[in-house]
Design a protein around this motif. Structure first.
Motif, PDB file in Angstrom:
ATOM      1  N   GLN A 295       0.788  -1.288   0.061  1.00 34.45           N
ATOM      2  CA  GLN A 295      -0.049   0.022   0.145  1.00 34.45           C
ATOM      3  C   GLN A 295       0.841   1.283   0.009  1.00 34.45           C
ATOM      4  O   GLN A 295       0.425   2.265  -0.454  1.00 34.45           O
ATOM      5  CB  GLN A 295      -1.047  -0.230   1.098  1.00 34.45           C
ATOM      6  CG  GLN A 295      -1.994  -1.137   1.379  1.00 34.45           C
ATOM      7  CD  GLN A 295      -2.987  -0.852   0.046  1.00 34.45           C
ATOM      8  OE1 GLN A 295      -3.138   0.006  -0.487  1.00 34.45           O
ATOM      9  NE2 GLN A 295      -3.839  -1.898  -0.238  1.00 34.45           N
ATOM     10  N   GLU A 296       1.950   1.301   0.619  1.00 37.84           N
ATOM     11  CA  GLU A 296       3.015   2.237   0.526  1.00 37.84           C
ATOM     12  C   GLU A 296       3.552   2.831  -0.638  1.00 37.84           C
ATOM     13  O   GLU A 296       3.449   3.867  -1.082  1.00 37.84           O
ATOM     14  CB  GLU A 296       3.786   2.192   1.775  1.00 37.84           C
ATOM     15  CG  GLU A 296       3.537   2.096   3.240  1.00 37.84           C
ATOM     16  CD  GLU A 296       4.424   2.091   4.235  1.00 37.84           C
ATOM     17  OE1 GLU A 296       5.646   2.079   3.827  1.00 37.84           O
ATOM     18  OE2 GLU A 296       4.070   1.867   5.553  1.00 37.84           O
ATOM     19  N   ARG A 297       4.396   1.784  -1.286  1.00 38.04           N
ATOM     20  CA  ARG A 297       4.881   2.145  -2.558  1.00 38.04           C
ATOM     21  C   ARG A 297       3.869   1.685  -3.637  1.00 38.04           C
ATOM     22  O   ARG A 297       4.166   2.361  -4.623  1.00 38.04           O
ATOM     23  CB  ARG A 297       6.314   0.813  -2.548  1.00 38.04           C
ATOM     24  CG  ARG A 297       7.219   1.404  -1.515  1.00 38.04           C
ATOM     25  CD  ARG A 297       8.406   0.675  -1.802  1.00 38.04           C
ATOM     26  NE  ARG A 297       8.341  -1.029  -1.806  1.00 38.04           N
ATOM     27  CZ  ARG A 297       9.121  -1.885  -2.236  1.00 38.04           C
ATOM     28  NH1 ARG A 297      10.357  -1.331  -2.618  1.00 38.04           N
ATOM     29  NH2 ARG A 297       8.873  -2.692  -2.231  1.00 38.04           N
ATOM     30  N   GLY A 298       3.391   0.654  -3.627  1.00 40.06           N
ATOM     31  CA  GLY A 298       2.279   0.551  -4.813  1.00 40.06           C
ATOM     32  C   GLY A 298       3.077  -0.092  -5.835  1.00 40.06           C
ATOM     33  O   GLY A 298       2.378   0.186  -6.921  1.00 40.06           O
ATOM     34  N   ASP A 299       4.197  -0.545  -5.838  1.00 43.95           N
ATOM     35  CA  ASP A 299       4.703  -1.085  -6.988  1.00 43.95           C
ATOM     36  C   ASP A 299       4.370  -2.571  -7.443  1.00 43.95           C
ATOM     37  O   ASP A 299       4.984  -3.101  -8.459  1.00 43.95           O
ATOM     38  CB  ASP A 299       6.371  -0.897  -6.795  1.00 43.95           C
ATOM     39  CG  ASP A 299       6.865  -1.617  -5.784  1.00 43.95           C
ATOM     40  OD1 ASP A 299       6.040  -2.120  -4.892  1.00 43.95           O
ATOM     41  OD2 ASP A 299       7.992  -1.657  -5.474  1.00 43.95           O
ATOM     42  N   GLN A 300       3.643  -3.354  -6.505  1.00 44.18           N
ATOM     43  CA  GLN A 300       3.129  -4.571  -6.938  1.00 44.18           C
ATOM     44  C   GLN A 300       1.779  -4.558  -6.766  1.00 44.18           C
ATOM     45  O   GLN A 300       1.419  -4.248  -6.063  1.00 44.18           O
ATOM     46  CB  GLN A 300       4.122  -5.541  -5.918  1.00 44.18           C
ATOM     47  CG  GLN A 300       5.608  -5.606  -6.358  1.00 44.18           C
ATOM     48  CD  GLN A 300       6.300  -6.663  -5.509  1.00 44.18           C
ATOM     49  OE1 GLN A 300       5.814  -7.213  -4.540  1.00 44.18           O
ATOM     50  NE2 GLN A 300       7.278  -7.500  -6.069  1.00 44.18           N
ATOM     51  N   ILE A 301       1.167  -5.482  -7.813  1.00 42.19           N
ATOM     52  CA  ILE A 301      -0.258  -5.795  -7.765  1.00 42.19           C
ATOM     53  C   ILE A 301      -0.434  -7.075  -7.622  1.00 42.19           C
ATOM     54  O   ILE A 301       0.261  -8.031  -8.132  1.00 42.19           O
ATOM     55  CB  ILE A 301      -0.622  -5.169  -8.856  1.00 42.19           C
ATOM     56  CG1 ILE A 301      -0.646  -3.719  -9.143  1.00 42.19           C
ATOM     57  CG2 ILE A 301      -2.377  -5.272  -8.983  1.00 42.19           C
ATOM     58  CD1 ILE A 301      -0.635  -3.179 -10.469  1.00 42.19           C
ATOM     59  N   LEU A 302      -1.480  -7.634  -6.760  1.00 37.24           N
ATOM     60  CA  LEU A 302      -2.064  -9.039  -6.576  1.00 37.24           C
ATOM     61  C   LEU A 302      -3.173  -8.996  -7.368  1.00 37.24           C
ATOM     62  O   LEU A 302      -4.185  -8.305  -7.103  1.00 37.24           O
ATOM     63  CB  LEU A 302      -2.213  -9.268  -5.057  1.00 37.24           C
ATOM     64  CG  LEU A 302      -2.636 -10.582  -4.465  1.00 37.24           C
ATOM     65  CD1 LEU A 302      -1.389 -11.439  -4.687  1.00 37.24           C
ATOM     66  CD2 LEU A 302      -2.721 -10.369  -3.143  1.00 37.24           C
ATOM     67  N   VAL A 303      -3.322 -10.214  -7.923  1.00 32.03           N
ATOM     68  CA  VAL A 303      -4.363 -10.403  -8.828  1.00 32.03           C
ATOM     69  C   VAL A 303      -4.963 -11.830  -8.463  1.00 32.03           C
ATOM     70  O   VAL A 303      -4.478 -12.718  -8.331  1.00 32.03           O
ATOM     71  CB  VAL A 303      -3.865 -10.509 -10.350  1.00 32.03           C
ATOM     72  CG1 VAL A 303      -5.255 -10.763 -11.498  1.00 32.03           C
ATOM     73  CG2 VAL A 303      -3.051  -9.249 -10.750  1.00 32.03           C
TER      74      VAL A 303
END
Length: 546
Positions: A295-303
């Protein structure tokens, strides 16, 4: 990831011996340096050595021998020798004895070499924090007191030497006790850290097993859509990779176009829900949901990827319960009056006073009565359907048996029925309920024969069985030689009550798909350039059936 951690923990389990050997290697480097310094001092002021030292020749021999011993040990370890506990204990004892021997033949306990004994005792207690470490301190204290006592009694040494030897003895024991306490605490901390690391690895392995066996596909993506992590369900749903092949892909995989465009839309508007899609024409309908992994960096997304056919299957029991109540009313309120209408039409048909127009009207009544009755029968069979009892089936032999039985039920007078069967070698097995899939194939074959006869005058279809591109799942194609379907209506063929045949009920293909879904198979229309229609049943991987 789990493998690396396991390796680390394995290293942690052998850490005491491995760490002890590493520390001893460092200590031996120190001894080699000290030996070289002592040898170098022999050439600095040899005149004063002759005056002050008691036995200079023995001192020189002892220093040279000490250097040779340490160099030999260093070379053996450089060659790969791993010293054990006995070798380390013997080396510490030799250090203490050799250094006290050098003190004895030099100037006695007042020599600066006595400080090196403290280092040896300290090293012994670090390398072996047990009673043996206390023995090192006791041996060093006894040797120091013995040298001082001998000097006082035989050569008139100062009594202060005894005090100095006693002080050194106290320092030896203090060093031993302090370092043993510190070493024990370090060992307990190391054991606790190793135990916790092992627990973490076990938890990670459990998590990996859970994630890999989940029916929901899970992907970890970066903001550019590059796949960082994918579980087995995601690999199978998106790329058709069988889950029993645990090896990672040999080349980086790219997201399907529809999923990538959905990701771009979600990045622009996270509140937007992505529409279900198919990664391939014969794959099941998929629903995806995105969320930020960090949530802080937002550089990875869970699908999360859901197989909509599984969701449909979960709702199947609720739907069948509702259909059961509905069909009970249909059977009573519609079927009985429908039977009366049909029977009355049959009685009227026997009348000798009917003209041609009346007979045509009676034909219409009977034809539509049969159609309405067929609709009721299909709905009743759908609601009364039992749960699938899947068996592991060899498709080659089962399709041969199905073809033989199906041809025996056909009227082969005018025209004759032809069913062409072609199967692939080394085809994977499939797991399904034989009676339910047989019902699906009978429905598809009957439709195919009817439309082929309308188009070509021949009752001819083709059954083809093979394996998907990944080699882990089997499929069966039913191809007819009829007029085919228009492009704008191909997506409606599985809708209930949709039909292109005036005499059909429009529930056959819908019922066939429902039966396939209950067996975790997928029925789809294959769009190609061949004549007629081709329906494909793609079975689930036999290792992932539930």
């Amino acid at each position: 990831m789990a493998t690396d951690t396991v390796s680390a923990v394995s290293s942690g389990k052998r850490a005491p011996g491995f760490q002890q050997g590493k520390l001893f290697r460092i200590y031996n480097h120190y001894r080699v340096v000290i030996s070289l310094v002592l040898v170098a001092l022999l050439f600095v002021d040899p005149v004063n050595f002759d005056v002050r030292f008691r036995l200079l020749d023995y001192y020189q021999f002892g220093v040279m021998g000490y250097l040779a011993l340490n160099s030999f040990i260093g070379l053996t370890m450089l060659a790969g020798f791993q010293p054990g506990k006995r070798h380390i204990t013997l080396s510490i004892l030799l250090d203490i004895l050799i250094l006290h021997g050098l003190l004895f033949v030099s100037t006695g306990i007042t020599n600066g070499l006595a400080n090196l004994v403290i280092v040896s005792v300290a090293a012994g207690n670090i390398l072996n924090p047990s009673r043996t470490g206390t023995f090192y301190a006791a041996l060093a204290a006894i040797c120091s007191l013995s040298i001082s006592g001998w000097a006082v009694l035989t050569i008139g040494g100062a009594a202060d030497d005894m005090v100095r030897a006693g002080s050194l003895g106290i320092l030896y024991f203090a060093t031993a006790f302090v370092l043993q306490n510190i070493s024990r605490r370090m060992m307990r901390s190391e054991a606790l850290a190793s135990s916790r690391a092992q627990s973490i690895v076990e938890l990670e392995q459990i998590n990996q097993q859970i994630i890999q066996r989940m029916r929901t596909g899970i992907l970890v993506l970066d903001r550019f859509g590059q796949i960082r992590l994918a579980n087995a369900a995601a690999e199978e749903l998106l790329f058709g990779i069988p889950t029993d092949k645990g090896t990672p892909p040999t080349r980086p995989r790219t997201l399907p176009t529809l999923l990538k465009s959905g990701l771009e839309d979600w990045l622009k508007n996270p509140a937007r829900r992505i529409e279900p899609f198919q990664s391939a024409p014969t794959s099941p309908l998929l629903q995806v949901n995105f969320t930020q992994l960090d949530q802080e960096r937002g550089d990875q997304i869970l699908v999360f990827i859901e197989d909509m056919s599984k969701v449909t299957q979960q709702a199947q029991q609720m739907k069948l319960a509702s259909l059961g109540r509905l069909t009970a009313g249909i059977a009573h309120e519609i079927r009985n009056p429908l039977g009366a209408i049909s029977h009355a039409a049959q009685l009227m048909e026997e009348s000798p006073h009917l003209d041609t127009g009346d007979q045509q009207m009676l034909g219409i009544i009977q034809r539509h009565s049969r159609r309405a009755n067929g609709i009721i029968e299909n709905v009743l069979s759908l609601s009364r359907r039992k749960s699938a009892r899947a068996d592991l089936v060899d498709l080659n032999s089962w399709l041969e048996e199905f073809r033989t039985d199906f041809l025996q039920t056909q009227d082969n007078t005018i025209p004759s029925t032809t069913v062409i069967l072609s199967t692939a070698s080394n085809m994977p097995e499939a797991r399904f309920d034989k009676s339910q899939i047989e019902q699906v194939l009978v429905n598809l074959c009957d439709n195919g024969l009817r439309y082929s006869q309308q188009q070509t005058g021949e009752r001819k279809i083709e059954l083809r069985a093979g394996a998907t591109a990944d080699g882990g799942r089997a499929y069966v194609d039913v191809r007819d030689f009829g007029p085919g379907l228009a492009k704008d209506s191909s997506h409606l063929v599985f809708e209930p009550f949709y039909t292109t045949d005036k005499g059909g009920t429009g529930l056959g293909l819908y019922l066939a798909r429902e039966l396939c879904e209950s067996n975790q198979a997928h029925l789809s229309l294959v769009e190609d350039d061949q004549p007629g229609c081709c329906f494909r049943i793609t079975f689930a991987h036999p290792g992932r059936m539930i």
